[in-house]
Scaffold this motif. Structure first.
Motif, PDB file in Angstrom:
ATOM      1  N   ARG A 323      68.590  61.189  30.610  1.00  0.00           N
ATOM      2  CA  ARG A 323      67.155  60.906  30.608  1.00  0.00           C
ATOM      3  C   ARG A 323      66.729  60.249  31.924  1.00  0.00           C
ATOM      4  NH1 ARG A 323      64.181  57.154  26.103  1.00  0.00           N
ATOM      5  NH2 ARG A 323      65.123  55.489  27.348  1.00  0.00           N
ATOM      6  N   ILE A 324      65.553  60.679  32.390  1.00  0.00           N
ATOM      7  CA  ILE A 324      64.959  60.062  33.588  1.00  0.00           C
ATOM      8  C   ILE A 324      63.641  59.423  33.172  1.00  0.00           C
ATOM      9  CG2 ILE A 324      63.889  60.540  35.833  1.00  0.00           C
ATOM     10  CD1 ILE A 324      65.952  62.732  36.235  1.00  0.00           C
ATOM     11  N   THR A 325      63.435  58.182  33.552  1.00  0.00           N
ATOM     12  CA  THR A 325      62.221  57.442  33.207  1.00  0.00           C
ATOM     13  C   THR A 325      61.279  57.418  34.405  1.00  0.00           C
ATOM     14  OG1 THR A 325      63.466  56.030  31.693  1.00  0.00           O
ATOM     15  CG2 THR A 325      61.276  55.258  32.376  1.00  0.00           C
ATOM     16  N   ILE A 326      60.055  57.853  34.180  1.00  0.00           N
ATOM     17  CA  ILE A 326      59.032  57.908  35.227  1.00  0.00           C
ATOM     18  C   ILE A 326      57.880  57.006  34.806  1.00  0.00           C
ATOM     19  CG2 ILE A 326      57.388  59.397  36.450  1.00  0.00           C
ATOM     20  CD1 ILE A 326      59.380  61.718  35.943  1.00  0.00           C
ATOM     21  N   VAL A 327      57.411  56.171  35.734  1.00  0.00           N
ATOM     22  CA  VAL A 327      56.369  55.188  35.424  1.00  0.00           C
ATOM     23  C   VAL A 327      55.207  55.337  36.397  1.00  0.00           C
ATOM     24  CG1 VAL A 327      55.808  52.727  35.289  1.00  0.00           C
ATOM     25  CG2 VAL A 327      57.999  53.556  34.429  1.00  0.00           C
ATOM     26  N   SER A 328      53.985  55.256  35.866  1.00  0.00           N
ATOM     27  CA  SER A 328      52.768  55.200  36.679  1.00  0.00           C
ATOM     28  C   SER A 328      51.866  54.124  36.076  1.00  0.00           C
ATOM     29  CB  SER A 328      52.047  56.555  36.689  1.00  0.00           C
ATOM     30  OG  SER A 328      50.798  56.441  37.372  1.00  0.00           O
ATOM     31  N   TYR A 329      51.784  52.982  36.758  1.00  0.00           N
ATOM     32  CA  TYR A 329      51.023  51.845  36.243  1.00  0.00           C
ATOM     33  C   TYR A 329      51.544  51.469  34.855  1.00  0.00           C
ATOM     34  CZ  TYR A 329      48.038  53.104  40.161  1.00  0.00           C
ATOM     35  OH  TYR A 329      47.568  53.408  41.430  1.00  0.00           O
ATOM     36  N   ASP A 330      50.708  51.562  33.819  1.00  0.00           N
ATOM     37  CA  ASP A 330      51.130  51.157  32.471  1.00  0.00           C
ATOM     38  C   ASP A 330      51.677  52.318  31.644  1.00  0.00           C
ATOM     39  OD1 ASP A 330      50.308  48.555  32.983  1.00  0.00           O
ATOM     40  OD2 ASP A 330      48.274  48.921  32.260  1.00  0.00           O
ATOM     41  N   GLU A 331      51.726  53.504  32.243  1.00  0.00           N
ATOM     42  CA  GLU A 331      52.183  54.675  31.518  1.00  0.00           C
ATOM     43  C   GLU A 331      53.662  54.949  31.825  1.00  0.00           C
ATOM     44  OE1 GLU A 331      50.436  56.399  29.333  1.00  0.00           O
ATOM     45  OE2 GLU A 331      48.604  55.231  29.624  1.00  0.00           O
ATOM     46  N   THR A 332      54.403  55.343  30.778  1.00  0.00           N
ATOM     47  CA  THR A 332      55.814  55.667  30.928  1.00  0.00           C
ATOM     48  C   THR A 332      56.067  57.070  30.392  1.00  0.00           C
ATOM     49  OG1 THR A 332      56.445  53.339  30.670  1.00  0.00           O
ATOM     50  CG2 THR A 332      58.174  54.992  30.359  1.00  0.00           C
ATOM     51  N   TYR A 333      56.826  57.856  31.147  1.00  0.00           N
ATOM     52  CA  TYR A 333      57.133  59.234  30.766  1.00  0.00           C
ATOM     53  C   TYR A 333      58.647  59.425  30.829  1.00  0.00           C
ATOM     54  CZ  TYR A 333      52.246  59.611  32.249  1.00  0.00           C
ATOM     55  OH  TYR A 333      50.889  59.417  32.417  1.00  0.00           O
ATOM     56  N   TYR A 334      59.133  60.371  29.985  1.00  0.00           N
ATOM     57  CA  TYR A 334      60.560  60.628  29.946  1.00  0.00           C
ATOM     58  C   TYR A 334      60.824  62.109  30.185  1.00  0.00           C
ATOM     59  CZ  TYR A 334      60.654  56.015  27.812  1.00  0.00           C
ATOM     60  OH  TYR A 334      60.505  54.678  27.574  1.00  0.00           O
ATOM     61  N   LEU A 335      61.813  62.379  31.017  1.00  0.00           N
ATOM     62  CA  LEU A 335      62.256  63.741  31.302  1.00  0.00           C
ATOM     63  C   LEU A 335      63.701  63.875  30.841  1.00  0.00           C
ATOM     64  CD1 LEU A 335      61.937  66.532  32.780  1.00  0.00           C
ATOM     65  CD2 LEU A 335      62.809  65.357  34.833  1.00  0.00           C
ATOM     66  N   THR A 336      63.978  64.892  30.053  1.00  0.00           N
ATOM     67  CA  THR A 336      65.344  65.136  29.583  1.00  0.00           C
ATOM     68  C   THR A 336      65.738  66.572  29.915  1.00  0.00           C
ATOM     69  OG1 THR A 336      64.705  65.946  27.388  1.00  0.00           O
ATOM     70  CG2 THR A 336      64.921  63.552  27.658  1.00  0.00           C
ATOM     71  N   PRO A 337      67.027  66.896  29.807  1.00  0.00           N
ATOM     72  CA  PRO A 337      67.444  68.275  30.119  1.00  0.00           C
ATOM     73  C   PRO A 337      66.756  69.319  29.244  1.00  0.00           C
ATOM     74  CG  PRO A 337      69.340  66.816  30.065  1.00  0.00           C
ATOM     75  CD  PRO A 337      68.181  66.005  29.559  1.00  0.00           C
ATOM     76  N   ASP A 338      66.332  68.928  28.036  1.00  0.00           N
ATOM     77  CA  ASP A 338      65.739  69.894  27.113  1.00  0.00           C
ATOM     78  C   ASP A 338      64.222  69.819  27.038  1.00  0.00           C
ATOM     79  OD1 ASP A 338      68.314  70.778  26.345  1.00  0.00           O
ATOM     80  OD2 ASP A 338      68.480  69.071  24.970  1.00  0.00           O
ATOM     81  N   GLU A 339      63.609  68.793  27.620  1.00  0.00           N
ATOM     82  CA  GLU A 339      62.166  68.602  27.512  1.00  0.00           C
ATOM     83  C   GLU A 339      61.547  68.467  28.905  1.00  0.00           C
ATOM     84  OE1 GLU A 339      60.082  68.662  25.005  1.00  0.00           O
ATOM     85  OE2 GLU A 339      61.627  69.050  23.490  1.00  0.00           O
ATOM     86  N   PRO A 340      60.961  69.552  29.443  1.00  0.00           N
ATOM     87  CA  PRO A 340      60.259  69.450  30.727  1.00  0.00           C
ATOM     88  C   PRO A 340      59.092  68.455  30.614  1.00  0.00           C
ATOM     89  CG  PRO A 340      60.606  71.739  30.107  1.00  0.00           C
ATOM     90  CD  PRO A 340      60.924  70.922  28.902  1.00  0.00           C
TER      91      PRO A 340
END
Length: 371
Positions: A323-340
């Protein structure tokens, strides 16, 4: 008919009556045309809302055509609530049919300052209140630098000139964005001028192109920099006469601050993770939705910003094997091998005088974990 009435511009178009409850300002509104007594012609959009009170109210944008065929687009015209006063203001690229474009400051439809003619061999002319000026010691154009990367609304021109008096450097910038109390960016066709004299002293006119005439204070507010004595002051001039001068202010020279040690970015020590980025952009306006344009790129996942326009605030904050965690201000997003991951952003562009946005850019970023 009164002769004064005959000399007034004539407006054709929509109209809005003032209403406090409905939050409406009085005056021309919507699509309209103006015919000037000298046969100039303007057609554009007149947009009024209550938010204009705290911004640059009564500013129309459109196409301005001079009687001799020259034209400016986009052009900005200030107008009043009575629909009788219309003034073309700004620093513009003027189009000449079958002749080269030129760059010049305009106030109330008249040329001021140095006009740069963009011929195969560029040359200059000097103006004040629409009258061409001839100097005893003619100015010669040595070279120029033009920054039009932000469009013709925000031109920046630096002229390097020479005469028997010595060398002059003249910077002219057009267009300014300011924020009103509604946090809307309001565009104004304000003109900023900076003239450096052969002796090194500097005049700055930040509000009007009428303040300087032949590189000397003439009519309006200027800031005068006495570089030899490292001091400056504000001055008010009326037709070449100094009306008011503030006290001299000594320029402060701040000691350079030591650079703070920056924390080291973490580094992913596992197997390199390859990400596929599909990055899209389209420009839109009220008259054109635009087409999406895409770029594709593979890159190794690294900590920090993606460094893509529209997504500079989006940073990879954590990298894990699944899993890769991506942050923009107060928002957090997750990228996984199965979920673009699909990201979208919009940056608003220029606005009408009331804060109504009339163009902007949309950005899309589709990130896939390559296996």
């Amino acid at each position: 008919m009164d002769k004064k009435e005959e000399r007034k511009p004539i407006y054709f178009g929509g109209w809005q009556f003032g209403d406090v409850i409905r939050q409406e300002l009085p005056g021309p509104c919507g699509e309209g045309e103006v015919r000037f007594p000298n046969n100039d012609y303007f057609k554009g959009h007149f947009c009024l809302s209550y938010a204009s009170i705290w911004g640059s109210a009564y500013l129309a944008t459109g196409r301005y055509e001079f009687a001799d065929g020259r034209y400016i687009e986009p052009a900005y015209v200030h107008f009043d609530k009575t629909g009788t006063l219309f003034m073309l203001d700004g620093f513009y690229r003027v189009k000449h049919p079958e002749r080269p474009d030129s760059l010049v400051c305009i106030k109330s439809g008249e040329y001021y300052g140095i006009e740069l003619v963009l011929a195969d061999e560029p040359f200059i002319r000097e103006w004040y209140a629409g009258e061409q000026i001839e100097r005893e010691s003619p100015l010669q154009l040595k070279r120029y630098e033009l920054d039009d990367s932000k469009g013709d609304d925000f031109l920046a021109l630096t002229l390097y000139l020479h005469s028997d008096e010595g060398d002059f450097e003249v910077l002219t910038r057009g267009g300014q964005l300011s924020t009103n109390q509604y946090d809307n960016n309001i565009f104004e066709p304000r003109i900023y001028q900076r003239v450096q004299l052969p002796n090194g002293n500097i005049y700055v006119a930040a509000y009007s192109c009428t303040a300087l005439k032949q590189f000397a204070p003439y009519d309006g507010y200027v800031t005068y920099y006495d570089t030899a004595n490292k001091q400056f002051r504000e001055e008010l001039w009326t037709e070449g006469v100094l009306e008011k001068a503030e006290e001299w202010v000594k320029e402060k020279v701040e000691e350079p601050k030591p650079e703070e040690a920056k924390p080291e970015e973490p580094v992913w020590e596992g197997e390199p993770i390859i990400l596929h980025l599909q990055y899209g952009n389209r420009h839109w306006s009220i008259s054109n939705a635009g087409e999406w344009e895409y770029e594709h790129e593979d890159r190794v996942a690294q900590y920090g910003s993606f460094k893509l326009v529209g997504f500079y605030s989006y940073e990879i904050k954590k990298i894990e094997a699944d899993r890769i965690t991506i942050v923009s201000y107060d928002e957090t997003y997750y990228l996984t091998p199965d979920e673009p991951l699909h990201l979208y952003n919009e940056i608003e562009g220029r606005e009408w005088s009331d804060g109504c946005v009339y163009d902007g850019d949309e950005y899309a970023l589709h990130i896939t974990w390559k296996k």
